[in-house]
Design a protein around this motif. Sequence first.
Motif, PDB file in Angstrom:
ATOM      1  N   PRO A   3     134.350   6.001  54.523  1.00 12.57           N
ATOM      2  CA  PRO A   3     134.538   5.031  53.932  1.00 12.57           C
ATOM      3  C   PRO A   3     134.787   3.627  54.417  1.00 12.57           C
ATOM      4  N   MET A   4     135.440   3.787  56.090  1.00  5.76           N
ATOM      5  CA  MET A   4     135.150   2.556  56.611  1.00  5.76           C
ATOM      6  C   MET A   4     135.340   3.865  58.483  1.00  5.76           C
ATOM      7  N   PRO A   5     134.853   2.895  59.213  1.00  2.75           N
ATOM      8  CA  PRO A   5     134.746   3.222  60.990  1.00  2.75           C
ATOM      9  C   PRO A   5     135.690   4.139  61.718  1.00  2.75           C
ATOM     10  N   GLY A   6     135.812   4.799  61.790  1.00  2.00           N
ATOM     11  CA  GLY A   6     136.990   6.024  62.232  1.00  2.00           C
ATOM     12  C   GLY A   6     136.919   7.024  62.835  1.00  2.00           C
ATOM     13  N   VAL A  48     127.276  20.108  57.271  1.00  2.00           N
ATOM     14  CA  VAL A  48     128.868  19.164  58.277  1.00  2.00           C
ATOM     15  C   VAL A  48     128.543  18.605  59.032  1.00  2.00           C
ATOM     16  N   THR A  49     128.060  16.974  59.136  1.00  2.00           N
ATOM     17  CA  THR A  49     127.967  16.429  60.405  1.00  2.00           C
ATOM     18  C   THR A  49     128.497  15.801  61.147  1.00  2.00           C
ATOM     19  N   VAL A  50     129.607  15.972  61.549  1.00  2.00           N
ATOM     20  CA  VAL A  50     130.042  15.124  62.349  1.00  2.00           C
ATOM     21  C   VAL A  50     131.104  16.596  62.279  1.00  2.00           C
ATOM     22  N   HIS A  57     130.703   5.987  61.645  1.00  2.00           N
ATOM     23  CA  HIS A  57     130.134   4.242  60.733  1.00  2.00           C
ATOM     24  C   HIS A  57     130.797   4.217  59.270  1.00  2.00           C
ATOM     25  N   ASP A  58     131.367   3.771  58.529  1.00  3.14           N
ATOM     26  CA  ASP A  58     131.098   2.584  57.218  1.00  3.14           C
ATOM     27  C   ASP A  58     129.873   3.214  56.879  1.00  3.14           C
ATOM     28  N   GLY A  59     129.940   4.228  55.309  1.00  5.24           N
ATOM     29  CA  GLY A  59     129.216   4.544  54.975  1.00  5.24           C
ATOM     30  C   GLY A  59     127.718   5.912  55.620  1.00  5.24           C
ATOM     31  N   GLU A  60     128.380   6.617  56.712  1.00  2.00           N
ATOM     32  CA  GLU A  60     127.744   8.245  57.573  1.00  2.00           C
ATOM     33  C   GLU A  60     127.934   9.244  56.296  1.00  2.00           C
ATOM     34  N   VAL A  61     127.089   9.764  56.503  1.00  6.11           N
ATOM     35  CA  VAL A  61     127.691  11.138  56.150  1.00  6.11           C
ATOM     36  C   VAL A  61     128.119  12.187  56.486  1.00  6.11           C
ATOM     37  N   LEU A  62     129.207  13.013  56.136  1.00  8.02           N
ATOM     38  CA  LEU A  62     130.092  13.159  56.939  1.00  8.02           C
ATOM     39  C   LEU A  62     129.887  14.857  57.047  1.00  8.02           C
ATOM     40  N   VAL A  63     129.827  15.156  55.017  1.00  8.66           N
ATOM     41  CA  VAL A  63     129.618  16.417  54.337  1.00  8.66           C
ATOM     42  C   VAL A  63     128.671  16.918  53.209  1.00  8.66           C
TER      43      VAL A  63
END
Length: 70
Positions: A3-6, A48-50, A57-63
């Motif tokens: 939902p946000m960069p982090g 799981v991409t991380v 980054h904001d909007g990046e697919v994580l799972v």
Amino acid sequence: MAPMPGTVARVLVAVGDDVAAGEPLLVLEAMKMEHTMTSPHQGVVREVTVEQGSAVHDGEVLVVIEENEN
């Protein structure tokens, strides 16, 4: 999706895990706070991409979760 960069503080699931709607998937650290990302629906974790420590980054697919038909 992020939902946000982090930074990914913890990954709580692995590929093949069954998850319920609302189940925690990972913890994202952003703006000096921890944000728990949860599953939007019941399903199976397909990707799981991380990993812990990854910058996102904001909007990046994580799972990626394949929704159960039940």
